[in-house]
Design a protein around this motif. Structure first.
Motif, PDB file in Angstrom:
ATOM      1  N   ARG A 201       0.873  -0.992   0.400  1.00  0.00           N
ATOM      2  CA  ARG A 201      -0.043  -0.119  -0.120  1.00  0.00           C
ATOM      3  C   ARG A 201       1.010   1.311   0.091  1.00  0.00           C
ATOM      4  N   GLU A 202       2.365   0.799   0.971  1.00  0.00           N
ATOM      5  CA  GLU A 202       2.645   2.370   1.473  1.00  0.00           C
ATOM      6  C   GLU A 202       3.310   2.432  -0.778  1.00  0.00           C
ATOM      7  N   LEU A 203       3.744   1.367  -1.306  1.00  0.00           N
ATOM      8  CA  LEU A 203       4.612   1.886  -2.498  1.00  0.00           C
ATOM      9  C   LEU A 203       3.353   2.070  -3.323  1.00  0.00           C
ATOM     10  N   ALA A 204       2.124   1.607  -3.487  1.00  0.00           N
ATOM     11  CA  ALA A 204       1.599   2.294  -4.655  1.00  0.00           C
ATOM     12  C   ALA A 204       0.511   4.123  -4.472  1.00  0.00           C
ATOM     13  N   GLU A 205       0.423   4.061  -3.279  1.00  0.00           N
ATOM     14  CA  GLU A 205       0.557   5.510  -2.726  1.00  0.00           C
ATOM     15  C   GLU A 205       1.460   6.042  -2.970  1.00  0.00           C
ATOM     16  N   GLY A 206       3.166   5.903  -3.172  1.00  0.00           N
ATOM     17  CA  GLY A 206       3.692   6.409  -3.605  1.00  0.00           C
ATOM     18  C   GLY A 206       3.700   6.275  -5.001  1.00  0.00           C
ATOM     19  N   ILE A 207       3.556   5.757  -6.035  1.00  0.00           N
ATOM     20  CA  ILE A 207       3.626   5.841  -6.864  1.00  0.00           C
ATOM     21  C   ILE A 207       2.272   6.194  -7.841  1.00  0.00           C
ATOM     22  N   ARG A 208       1.404   6.178  -6.803  1.00  0.00           N
ATOM     23  CA  ARG A 208       0.121   6.590  -7.446  1.00  0.00           C
ATOM     24  C   ARG A 208       0.436   8.706  -7.317  1.00  0.00           C
ATOM     25  N   ALA A 209       0.979   8.621  -6.720  1.00  0.00           N
ATOM     26  CA  ALA A 209       1.306  10.793  -6.136  1.00  0.00           C
ATOM     27  C   ALA A 209       2.213  10.607  -7.022  1.00  0.00           C
ATOM     28  N   ASP A 210       3.346  10.113  -7.573  1.00  0.00           N
ATOM     29  CA  ASP A 210       4.024  10.555  -8.552  1.00  0.00           C
ATOM     30  C   ASP A 210       3.569  10.913  -9.888  1.00  0.00           C
ATOM     31  N   ALA A 211       2.277   9.878 -10.532  1.00  0.00           N
ATOM     32  CA  ALA A 211       1.768   9.820 -11.096  1.00  0.00           C
ATOM     33  C   ALA A 211       0.829  10.897 -11.456  1.00  0.00           C
ATOM     34  N   ASP A 212       0.168  11.772 -10.414  1.00  0.00           N
ATOM     35  CA  ASP A 212      -0.285  12.364 -10.906  1.00  0.00           C
ATOM     36  C   ASP A 212       0.437  13.708 -10.750  1.00  0.00           C
ATOM     37  N   ARG A 213       1.341  13.689 -10.233  1.00  0.00           N
ATOM     38  CA  ARG A 213       2.780  14.854  -9.769  1.00  0.00           C
ATOM     39  C   ARG A 213       2.817  15.275 -11.218  1.00  0.00           C
ATOM     40  N   ARG A 214       3.483  14.319 -11.573  1.00  0.00           N
ATOM     41  CA  ARG A 214       3.711  14.032 -13.554  1.00  0.00           C
ATOM     42  C   ARG A 214       2.277  14.114 -14.363  1.00  0.00           C
ATOM     43  N   ARG A 215       1.032  13.696 -14.349  1.00  0.00           N
ATOM     44  CA  ARG A 215       0.010  14.120 -14.754  1.00  0.00           C
ATOM     45  C   ARG A 215      -0.013  15.582 -15.261  1.00  0.00           C
ATOM     46  N   THR A 216       0.156  16.616 -13.574  1.00  0.00           N
ATOM     47  CA  THR A 216      -0.419  17.435 -13.278  1.00  0.00           C
ATOM     48  C   THR A 216       0.483  18.490 -14.540  1.00  0.00           C
ATOM     49  N   ILE A 217       2.111  17.818 -14.083  1.00  0.00           N
ATOM     50  CA  ILE A 217       2.631  18.693 -14.995  1.00  0.00           C
ATOM     51  C   ILE A 217       2.542  18.615 -16.573  1.00  0.00           C
ATOM     52  N   ILE A 218       2.579  17.773 -17.486  1.00  0.00           N
ATOM     53  CA  ILE A 218       2.344  16.992 -18.495  1.00  0.00           C
ATOM     54  C   ILE A 218       1.334  18.083 -19.273  1.00  0.00           C
ATOM     55  N   GLU A 219       0.206  18.326 -18.220  1.00  0.00           N
ATOM     56  CA  GLU A 219      -0.811  18.724 -18.352  1.00  0.00           C
ATOM     57  C   GLU A 219      -1.169  20.561 -18.781  1.00  0.00           C
ATOM     58  N   ALA A 220      -0.162  20.568 -17.924  1.00  0.00           N
ATOM     59  CA  ALA A 220       0.261  22.197 -17.946  1.00  0.00           C
ATOM     60  C   ALA A 220       1.199  22.705 -18.778  1.00  0.00           C
ATOM     61  N   ASN A 221       2.053  21.453 -19.406  1.00  0.00           N
ATOM     62  CA  ASN A 221       3.271  22.101 -19.932  1.00  0.00           C
ATOM     63  C   ASN A 221       2.169  22.315 -21.718  1.00  0.00           C
ATOM     64  N   ALA A 222       1.342  21.293 -21.484  1.00  0.00           N
ATOM     65  CA  ALA A 222       0.149  21.098 -23.215  1.00  0.00           C
ATOM     66  C   ALA A 222      -0.750  22.001 -22.868  1.00  0.00           C
ATOM     67  N   TYR A 223      -0.809  22.305 -21.695  1.00  0.00           N
ATOM     68  CA  TYR A 223      -2.405  23.861 -21.937  1.00  0.00           C
ATOM     69  C   TYR A 223      -1.392  25.097 -22.487  1.00  0.00           C
ATOM     70  N   ARG A 224       0.072  25.132 -21.676  1.00  0.00           N
ATOM     71  CA  ARG A 224       0.661  26.300 -22.653  1.00  0.00           C
ATOM     72  C   ARG A 224       1.143  26.595 -23.304  1.00  0.00           C
ATOM     73  N   GLU A 225       1.671  25.364 -24.633  1.00  0.00           N
ATOM     74  CA  GLU A 225       2.119  25.372 -25.357  1.00  0.00           C
ATOM     75  C   GLU A 225       0.262  25.248 -26.256  1.00  0.00           C
ATOM     76  N   ALA A 226      -0.502  24.767 -25.865  1.00  0.00           N
ATOM     77  CA  ALA A 226      -1.663  25.507 -26.962  1.00  0.00           C
ATOM     78  C   ALA A 226      -1.829  26.486 -26.797  1.00  0.00           C
ATOM     79  N   GLU A 227      -2.036  26.964 -25.667  1.00  0.00           N
ATOM     80  CA  GLU A 227      -2.575  28.203 -25.713  1.00  0.00           C
ATOM     81  C   GLU A 227      -1.138  29.882 -26.561  1.00  0.00           C
ATOM     82  N   LYS A 228      -0.209  29.300 -26.299  1.00  0.00           N
ATOM     83  CA  LYS A 228       1.169  29.851 -27.585  1.00  0.00           C
ATOM     84  C   LYS A 228       1.007  29.598 -29.038  1.00  0.00           C
ATOM     85  N   ILE A 229       0.404  28.035 -29.108  1.00  0.00           N
ATOM     86  CA  ILE A 229      -0.028  27.551 -30.327  1.00  0.00           C
ATOM     87  C   ILE A 229      -1.017  28.499 -31.408  1.00  0.00           C
ATOM     88  N   ARG A 230      -2.436  28.636 -30.134  1.00  0.00           N
ATOM     89  CA  ARG A 230      -3.836  29.135 -30.364  1.00  0.00           C
ATOM     90  C   ARG A 230      -2.898  30.890 -30.521  1.00  0.00           C
TER      91      ARG A 230
END
Length: 291
Positions: A201-230
Motif C-alpha cells: 500500500r505504501e508503494l502504491a500511494e507513492g506511485i499514485r502520487a508520482d503519477a498525479d504529479r507527472r500528469r499535472t506537469i504534463i497537462e500544464a505544459n500542454a496547456y501552455r503550449e496550446a495557448e502559445k499555438i493558439r
C-alpha cells in the motif's frame, strides 16, 4: 591310481592347506589388522595378497564401505520444553582400523551401539538449544551439519570411525503439541502477510502520487503550449485579415456582409425589422454602375 599320482595329489593338498594358512587376501572394500598373539602388529593392511605365520598371526577384516546406521525414532525436548519424535540415520565408515579394533574388538554391532549413544546425546543437546519453530521451519540442515562436524572429532578419537553425515528423515509432533505449533506458524505467516500488504500500500500511494504529479506537469505544459499555438494562430489570422482588408476594403466588407446574412437568416422563422436604407442591406440592393 598309481603311487606317483597319489603322492602328487597329497603334495598339492598339503600345499593348498599351507597356502590357506599362510596367505590371505584383503579386498578393495575391506580394511584389516594383523594380530600377533592378540596384539596389533599391522594396523592398516593394504588391499592385496599378504603372508602371515600360522598360529602366531591372526587377521581381522572389516567392511571399509560407507555404512548406514538407521535409528529407531527417539523423543527429544526442545528449548521450549516441547517433545519431538525424531527419525534419523547416520552414514559412517571405519577410518582408524587399530582404534576401531581396540574400542570394539572388531564388532560392528558394538560400534553401532557406541556411535548411536554419542549421536543420541548430540541430538538431544542440539534440540535442547532450539525451539520447535526453529527446528521445523528452517534450521534443520544447519543443526545436522553442526552436529556432524562436532561429533566427527569425538567418534574418530573414541571409536576410530568417520562420521560422514547425520540426517533427519522425519520429525513428528505429539498430538497435544500440533495445534500450538500450527497456531504459531499461522500467526507468523499472517504477520508477514500484513507486512507485505502494508509495504505494498505504501508503494502504491507513492506511485499514485508520482503519477498525479507527472500528469499535472504534463497537462500544464500542454496547456501552455496550446495557448502559445493558439495565440500564434490568432496573430497570424489577424495579420492575414488585416492584409486582406488593406488590399481591398470593399471586397472585405462584402464578404463580411455575406457571412452576416448567412448567420442571420439561418432559420426560416428568423425575422428582422430594419430600415431599408440601413447599411446592413446595402449589398442586397441593385448594384451601382460606375459613370
Amino acid at each position: 591310481m598309481s603311487s606317483r599320482s597319489l603322492f602328487v595329489s597329497i603334495v598339492i593338498l598339503l600345499s593348498l592347506a599351507i597356502a590357506s594358512n599362510v596367505l590371505y587376501i584383503v579386498k578393495e572394500t575391506e580394511r584389516g589388522v594383523l594380530l600377533r598373539f592378540g596384539e596389533v602388529v599391522d594396523a592398516d593392511l593394504k588391499p592385496g595378497i599378504h603372508v602371515k605365520m600360522p598360529v602366531m598371526h591372526q587377521v581381522r577384516k572389516f567392511d571399509a564401505r560407507v555404512l548406514t546406521l538407521d535409528y529407531t525414532p527417539q523423543s527429544y525436548l526442545t528449548q521450549d520444553k516441547k517433545p519431538l519424535i525424531v527419525d534419523s540415520f547416520v552414514k559412517w565408515r571405519i577410518k582408524d582400523v587399530s582404534k576401531f579394533y581396540t574400542a570394539t574388538s572388531g564388532d560392528e554391532i558394538a560400534a553401532s551401539r557406541l556411535l548411536a549413544s554419542r549421536v543420541d546425546d548430540g541430538l538431544r543437546k542440539q534440540f535442547a538449544q532450539r525451539t520447535v519453530h526453529e527446528v521445523i521451519s528452517g534450521q534443520r540442515d544447519e543443526l545436522m551439519d553442526d552436529l556432524t562436524v562436532k561429533l566427527n572429532q569425538v567418534v574418530l578419537t573414541d571409536i576410530g570411525v568417520e562420521l560422514l553425515d547425520i540426517r533427519v528423515k522425519g520429525i513428528e509432533l505429539p498430538e497435544r503439541v500440533n495445534e500450538d505449533v500450527y497456531k504459531r506458524m499461522r500467526s507468523e505467516r499472517e504477520r508477514e502477510a500484513r507486512e507485505y500488504r502494508s509495504r505494498g500500500r505504501e508503494l502504491a500511494e507513492g506511485i499514485r502520487a508520482d503519477a498525479d504529479r507527472r500528469r499535472t506537469i504534463i497537462e500544464a505544459n500542454a496547456y501552455r503550449e496550446a495557448e502559445k499555438i493558439r495565440g500564434d494562430g490568432d496573430a497570424q489570422s489577424a495579420r492575414i485579415y488585416a492584409e486582406a482588408f488593406s488590399k481591398d476594403p470593399e471586397f472585405y466588407s462584402f464578404v463580411r456582409s455575406l457571412k452576416a446574412y448567412q448567420e442571420t437568416f439561418s432559420a426560416d422563422s428568423d425575422v428582422m425589422i430594419l430600415d431599408s436604407d440601413s447599411d446592413f442591406f446595402k449589398y442586397l440592393g441593385a448594384p451601382k454602375t460606375k459613370q
